[in-house]
Design an enzyme around this catalytic site. Structure first.
Site, PDB file in Angstrom:
ATOM      1  N   LEU A 249       0.826  -1.219   0.000  1.00  0.00           N
ATOM      2  CA  LEU A 249       0.000   0.000   0.000  1.00  0.00           C
ATOM      3  C   LEU A 249       0.855   1.262   0.000  1.00  0.00           C
ATOM      4  CD1 LEU A 249      -2.846   1.421   0.574  1.00  0.00           C
ATOM      5  CD2 LEU A 249      -2.136   1.378   2.948  1.00  0.00           C
ATOM      6  N   ILE A 250       0.523   2.162  -0.915  1.00  0.00           N
ATOM      7  CA  ILE A 250       1.058   3.521  -0.870  1.00  0.00           C
ATOM      8  C   ILE A 250      -0.150   4.407  -0.562  1.00  0.00           C
ATOM      9  CG2 ILE A 250       2.127   5.404  -2.223  1.00  0.00           C
ATOM     10  CD1 ILE A 250       4.114   3.130  -1.604  1.00  0.00           C
ATOM     11  N   GLY A 258       5.886   7.394  -8.093  1.00  0.00           N
ATOM     12  CA  GLY A 258       7.007   6.465  -8.146  1.00  0.00           C
ATOM     13  C   GLY A 258       7.358   5.805  -6.815  1.00  0.00           C
ATOM     14  N   GLU A 283       0.711 -12.104  -3.671  1.00  0.00           N
ATOM     15  CA  GLU A 283      -0.574 -12.683  -3.283  1.00  0.00           C
ATOM     16  C   GLU A 283      -1.716 -11.842  -3.860  1.00  0.00           C
ATOM     17  OE1 GLU A 283      -0.963 -12.979   0.954  1.00  0.00           O
ATOM     18  OE2 GLU A 283      -3.117 -13.248   0.831  1.00  0.00           O
TER      19      GLU A 283
HETATM   20  N1  ACO Z   1       6.743  10.746 -10.971  1.00  0.00           N
HETATM   21  C1  ACO Z   1       5.475  10.697 -11.456  1.00  0.00           C
HETATM   22  N2  ACO Z   1       4.850   9.560 -11.826  1.00  0.00           N
HETATM   23  C2  ACO Z   1       5.532   8.441 -11.717  1.00  0.00           C
HETATM   24  C3  ACO Z   1       6.864   8.400 -11.242  1.00  0.00           C
HETATM   25  C4  ACO Z   1       7.465   9.627 -10.871  1.00  0.00           C
HETATM   26  N3  ACO Z   1       8.734   9.673 -10.429  1.00  0.00           N
HETATM   27  N4  ACO Z   1       7.277   7.134 -11.242  1.00  0.00           N
HETATM   28  C5  ACO Z   1       6.251   6.389 -11.697  1.00  0.00           C
HETATM   29  N5  ACO Z   1       5.218   7.182 -12.004  1.00  0.00           N
HETATM   30  C6  ACO Z   1       3.937   6.766 -12.586  1.00  0.00           C
HETATM   31  C7  ACO Z   1       4.105   5.414 -13.200  1.00  0.00           C
HETATM   32  O1  ACO Z   1       4.556   5.527 -14.538  1.00  0.00           O
HETATM   33  C8  ACO Z   1       2.716   4.863 -13.114  1.00  0.00           C
HETATM   34  O2  ACO Z   1       1.955   5.405 -14.189  1.00  0.00           O
HETATM   35  P1  ACO Z   1       0.841   4.532 -14.943  1.00  0.00           P
HETATM   36  O3  ACO Z   1      -0.212   4.219 -13.895  1.00  0.00           O
HETATM   37  O4  ACO Z   1       0.361   5.434 -16.002  1.00  0.00           O
HETATM   38  O5  ACO Z   1       1.537   3.299 -15.420  1.00  0.00           O
HETATM   39  C9  ACO Z   1       2.147   5.464 -11.852  1.00  0.00           C
HETATM   40  O6  ACO Z   1       2.976   6.573 -11.544  1.00  0.00           O
HETATM   41  C10 ACO Z   1       2.099   4.458 -10.704  1.00  0.00           C
HETATM   42  O7  ACO Z   1       3.403   4.003 -10.368  1.00  0.00           O
HETATM   43  P2  ACO Z   1       3.957   4.330  -8.934  1.00  0.00           P
HETATM   44  O8  ACO Z   1       3.839   5.789  -8.665  1.00  0.00           O
HETATM   45  O9  ACO Z   1       5.282   3.730  -8.779  1.00  0.00           O
HETATM   46  O10 ACO Z   1       2.914   3.514  -8.023  1.00  0.00           O
HETATM   47  P3  ACO Z   1       2.138   4.071  -6.739  1.00  0.00           P
HETATM   48  O11 ACO Z   1       3.093   4.663  -5.798  1.00  0.00           O
HETATM   49  O12 ACO Z   1       0.970   4.899  -7.137  1.00  0.00           O
HETATM   50  O13 ACO Z   1       1.631   2.680  -6.141  1.00  0.00           O
HETATM   51  C11 ACO Z   1      -0.162   1.135  -5.856  1.00  0.00           C
HETATM   52  C12 ACO Z   1       0.738   1.855  -6.853  1.00  0.00           C
HETATM   53  C13 ACO Z   1       0.679   0.323  -4.890  1.00  0.00           C
HETATM   54  C14 ACO Z   1      -1.109   0.201  -6.585  1.00  0.00           C
HETATM   55  C15 ACO Z   1      -0.957   2.235  -5.071  1.00  0.00           C
HETATM   56  O14 ACO Z   1      -1.739   2.938  -5.970  1.00  0.00           O
HETATM   57  C16 ACO Z   1      -1.829   1.674  -3.972  1.00  0.00           C
HETATM   58  O15 ACO Z   1      -1.347   1.398  -2.893  1.00  0.00           O
HETATM   59  N6  ACO Z   1      -3.143   1.531  -4.264  1.00  0.00           N
HETATM   60  C17 ACO Z   1      -4.138   1.119  -3.286  1.00  0.00           C
HETATM   61  C18 ACO Z   1      -3.900  -0.247  -2.684  1.00  0.00           C
HETATM   62  C19 ACO Z   1      -3.544  -1.329  -3.680  1.00  0.00           C
HETATM   63  O16 ACO Z   1      -4.206  -1.508  -4.689  1.00  0.00           O
HETATM   64  N7  ACO Z   1      -2.489  -2.071  -3.345  1.00  0.00           N
HETATM   65  C20 ACO Z   1      -2.029  -3.224  -4.102  1.00  0.00           C
HETATM   66  C21 ACO Z   1      -2.884  -4.395  -3.777  1.00  0.00           C
HETATM   67  S1  ACO Z   1      -2.177  -5.932  -4.298  1.00  0.00           S
HETATM   68  C22 ACO Z   1      -1.271  -6.480  -2.967  1.00  0.00           C
HETATM   69  O17 ACO Z   1      -1.391  -5.969  -1.896  1.00  0.00           O
HETATM   70  C23 ACO Z   1      -0.305  -7.587  -3.164  1.00  0.00           C
END
Ligand code: ACO
Length: 366
Positions: A249-250, A258, A283
């Site tokens: 989770l983020i 990112g 998982e």
């Molecule tokens: N600056 C701006 N955007 C960026 C950067 C950056 N430096 N780096 C990556 N990005 C973009 C990516 O390209 C990606 O874009 P896309 O969606 O168009 O492909 C997008 O940001 C997402 O990548 P991240 O930022 O690395 O991911 P995030 O920090 O948003 O985490 C996550 C994703 C974990 C799914 C988050 O949204 C979250 O926690 N959601 C709710 C809970 C969830 O679904 N958790 C996963 C369940 S599955 C499990 O628990 C096993």
């Protein structure tokens, strides 16, 4: 009666909000972040509605550094019963998802006057440092066996059901504490200047929990099989294992910057340096997590595929076989031994690896 029911029914996703708080000037807590849950059905039921209150506000507060929790329930008016329906007992509902400390008084002064906050560091060890937008972030990792880590995870598990569809609590009562299977990764923002001199510079960003499955290989002929329960001389941590990312989770204020990728990489990098971990699995990944995983795994594997010159090679086929390409087994078209070598070296689970190969081959089509 129907109109009254409606008047006293509120959307739980709107009424509930989560705030990340820090000590502030003038003896008042500062809300560093404030956001709504994505899901409340595990707590209040499928309809995600709360009956019996007008002007309801449920604030779940967390101290930004150690995630000490507190719940504040306030409303303009409560209607105990309408017809045969009673107001939802909110304290009772939330007690299943928050530790007892969240219901105690004195949260504000505990956070405001915490003498240990300035010197506090997250539990475990710092395994990664990075910057985003000129700000500093750290990933800390440690075993769930440690009491500070266990308390912290217990404090924030409500976030798992609030943001992951079908997300499951780790039942801390059921964890087998004799085996060190769970490792937790925490991402924190580290401020160069905390809001007050006594406040912690750390603010929680997100976290991941991982779990090890031991792979018990059949003993080779002539070897004495490992007996159970483990003898003192066999430490399960030294056995080959498969690492499973269980919860990830983020928090909303930090998504799409990112941090998810940085956290995933921190977990993966540790798995790469641990010779007992043979592969990394996930998982029940959500669609969003699949995207994040694909993006990161592809970046890891693409240079490997390029170096090994992976491509569909139909030169060894007979002319008859070439006419029926669809029916040719993959072994004849792709260098499976090379691919297997890359998979083992990069510790990617087999189904995920097959997806990555497919993506790579599709990307080669001019
Ligand atoms: N600056 C701006 N955007 C960026 C950067 C950056 N430096 N780096 C990556 N990005 C973009 C990516 O390209 C990606 O874009 P896309 O969606 O168009 O492909 C997008 O940001 C997402 O990548 P991240 O930022 O690395 O991911 P995030 O920090 O948003 O985490 C996550 C994703 C974990 C799914 C988050 O949204 C979250 O926690 N959601 C709710 C809970 C969830 O679904 N958790 C996963 C369940 S599955 C499990 O628990 C096993």
């Amino acid at each position: 009666m129907a109109a009254l029911s409606e008047e006293f029914t509120v959307s739980a996703n709107e009424a509930v909000h989560i705030s990340i708080v820090q000590p502030g000037p003038h003896d008042q807590l500062v809300r560093r972040h404030n956001f709504h849950p994505e899901f409340t059905y595990p707590i209040v039921g499928e309809a995600e509605q709360i009956f019996g209150y007008k002007g309801l506000d449920v604030e779940i507060q967390f101290a930004a550094h150690n995630l000490l929790p507190h719940i504040n329930i306030s409303y303009e008016k409560k209607f105990e019963t309408v017809g045969t329906t009673s107001a939802l007992d909110l304290n009772k509902k939330f007690r299943d998802f928050l530790p007892p400390t969240a219901f105690e008084r004195g949260f504000e002064s505990l956070v405001q006057d915490d003498p240990d906050a300035a010197a506090w560091t997250p539990p475990g060890e710092c395994v990664k440092r990075y910057t985003r937008g000129g700000e500093n972030y750290e990933v800390w990792a440690g075993s769930l066996l440690g009491m500070p880590m266990r308390t912290l995870v217990d404090n924030i598990q409500i976030l798992i059901v609030s943001f992951i569809e079908g997300g499951q609590f780790i039942n801390l009562e059921d964890v087998d504490w004799t085996l060190d299977r769970w490792r937790v990764y925490l991402t924190y923002h580290k401020a160069s200047k905390p809001p007050t001199p006594r406040a912690s510079p750390y603010t929680f960003v997100g976290y991941a929990t991982t779990y090890r499955f031991y792979i018990f290989q059949k003993p080779a002929k002539g070897h004495v099989p490992i007996s159970f329960p483990f003898s003192e001389s066999i430490t399960p941590n030294k056995l080959s294992s498969r690492l499973r990312i269980s919860q990830f989770l983020i928090t909303p204020p930090y998504q799409n910057s990112g941090h998810g990728s940085a956290l995933y990489q921190a977990v993966y990098d540790e798995a790469m340096t641990d010779p007992t971990i043979l592969e990394v699995t996930v998982e029940d990944p959500s669609e969003e997590f699949d995207k994040l995983r694909d993006m990161n795994d592809y970046e890891t594997l693409r240079p490997q595929f390029e170096a090994a010159d992976i491509k569909i090679d139909s030169s060894a086929l007979t002319s008859l076989e070439r006419g029926r390409l669809k029916r040719i087994p993959t072994t004849k078209l792709l260098p499976l031994d090379k691919l297997q070598e890359i998979r083992a070296k990069k510790k990617i689970a087999s189904r995920q690896f097959a997806r990555m190969v497919e993506m790579y081959l599709l990307a080669q089509i001019p």
